[in-house]
Design an enzyme around this catalytic site. Sequence first.
Site, mmCIF file in Angstrom:
data_model
loop_
_atom_site.group_PDB
_atom_site.id
_atom_site.type_symbol
_atom_site.label_atom_id
_atom_site.label_comp_id
_atom_site.label_asym_id
_atom_site.label_seq_id
_atom_site.Cartn_x
_atom_site.Cartn_y
_atom_site.Cartn_z
ATOM 1 C CB SER A 1 18.389 -2.025 3.254
ATOM 2 O OG SER A 1 17.007 -2.070 3.015
ATOM 3 C CB SER B 1 13.240 -2.662 7.258
ATOM 4 O OG SER B 1 12.051 -2.732 6.543
ATOM 5 C CG ASP C 1 10.639 -0.654 4.696
ATOM 6 O OD1 ASP C 1 9.484 -0.880 5.092
ATOM 7 O OD2 ASP C 1 11.165 -1.258 3.745
ATOM 8 C CB THR D 1 -0.912 0.034 1.244
ATOM 9 O OG1 THR D 1 -0.112 -0.236 2.399
ATOM 10 C CG2 THR D 1 -2.014 -1.003 1.151
#
Length: 382
Positions: A130, A128, A174, A36
């Site tokens: 990164s 997440s 993120d 989303t």
Amino acid sequence: MTPSQRVSAVFAEQFEQQPDLLVRAPGRVNLIGEHTDYNDGFVLPCAIDYETCVAIGLRDDSLVHVIAADYGNQRDLFDLDQPIGHHADQRWSDYIRGVVKYLQERGYPLRGLNLVVSGNVPQGAGLSSSASLEVAIGQAFKEALGLAITQAEIALNGQQAENQFVGCNCGIMDQMISASGKQDHALLLDCRSLETRLIPMPTDLAVLIVNSNVRRGLVDSEYNTRRQQCEAAARHYGVKALRDLDLAALEAGKAGLDEVCYRRARHVVGDNSRTLAAADALAQGDLVRLGELMADSHAAMRDDFEITVPAIDGLVEIIKARIGTEGGVRMTGGGFGGCVVALLHPDKVAEVIAAVDAEYPARFGLKADSYVCRASAGAGKL
């Protein structure tokens, strides 16, 4: 050894002095609202107590010297007075270089730093790692140099580094939850306006993340395909993004829309609505309603968005059978493997993990890794 202990020890050993300060930035799990974010919609993540830590030493020149403690103390050295390009062969370096490059381009006054980086966010699991690294580096420069940068700007800068420098498409979720999370809260994020609402997590609720250990081979190409399909659907309806549709409008205007694009859009529009409802259910401690919404979200990811795999669906079945109606479970992350997230009463955690350990390998020939997490604070100084 925790990441903070490790960066302190490696810094002292490699630079022969103690670091001036330490910062951290957490990984995250998305409770509901999948695919989303790049459709300008809603997501409901929480930060987790797995994190990236950075030990920082001030320099009096323009060099940034980075040591990756988790990669055998590999090094990277680059000069702030020279154009920042890609590293020849160390992919981890580009996440850091990208963050620094765009901080510079935003006009923040930077100077050289010595940095040692370590983290315990599982890599490749959709938690997440990164974004945690990008936000930790942004936080390091903010705290070390006193930059007048907001947490939202650190998040946007990290997203830009990942999209434009590393070359991976991602939404803002993120980085935003890593930068701005609050302990014992989830964060309802409007990915269009970047408005956030903190949602208190019930104290009698455990967050269980189970990594399927399915190798996510298709995720990049399929992610980009799904994104293109969503954009095509938005064009068909004449809206800026799928965020601007409800299910009634979706149904009313579907004539002439490719059937696959329609199903992709139906998942996104439905998950936006489910995410808003889940935030209310979580705030009210209504675990039954939350469980229903998570189940509906997983079914839509499986049937309409087609991003689950049999092992993930099996994990969800195994866990749901033990949780019952008080709590929920669904795949989380980009899809094609990765993790499932379960919200459940703490007294059921041991039983669920035991069931996963017994049944999952027997059915799929894989071993799952389970992480019991707590909703944690966002990035900051240690």
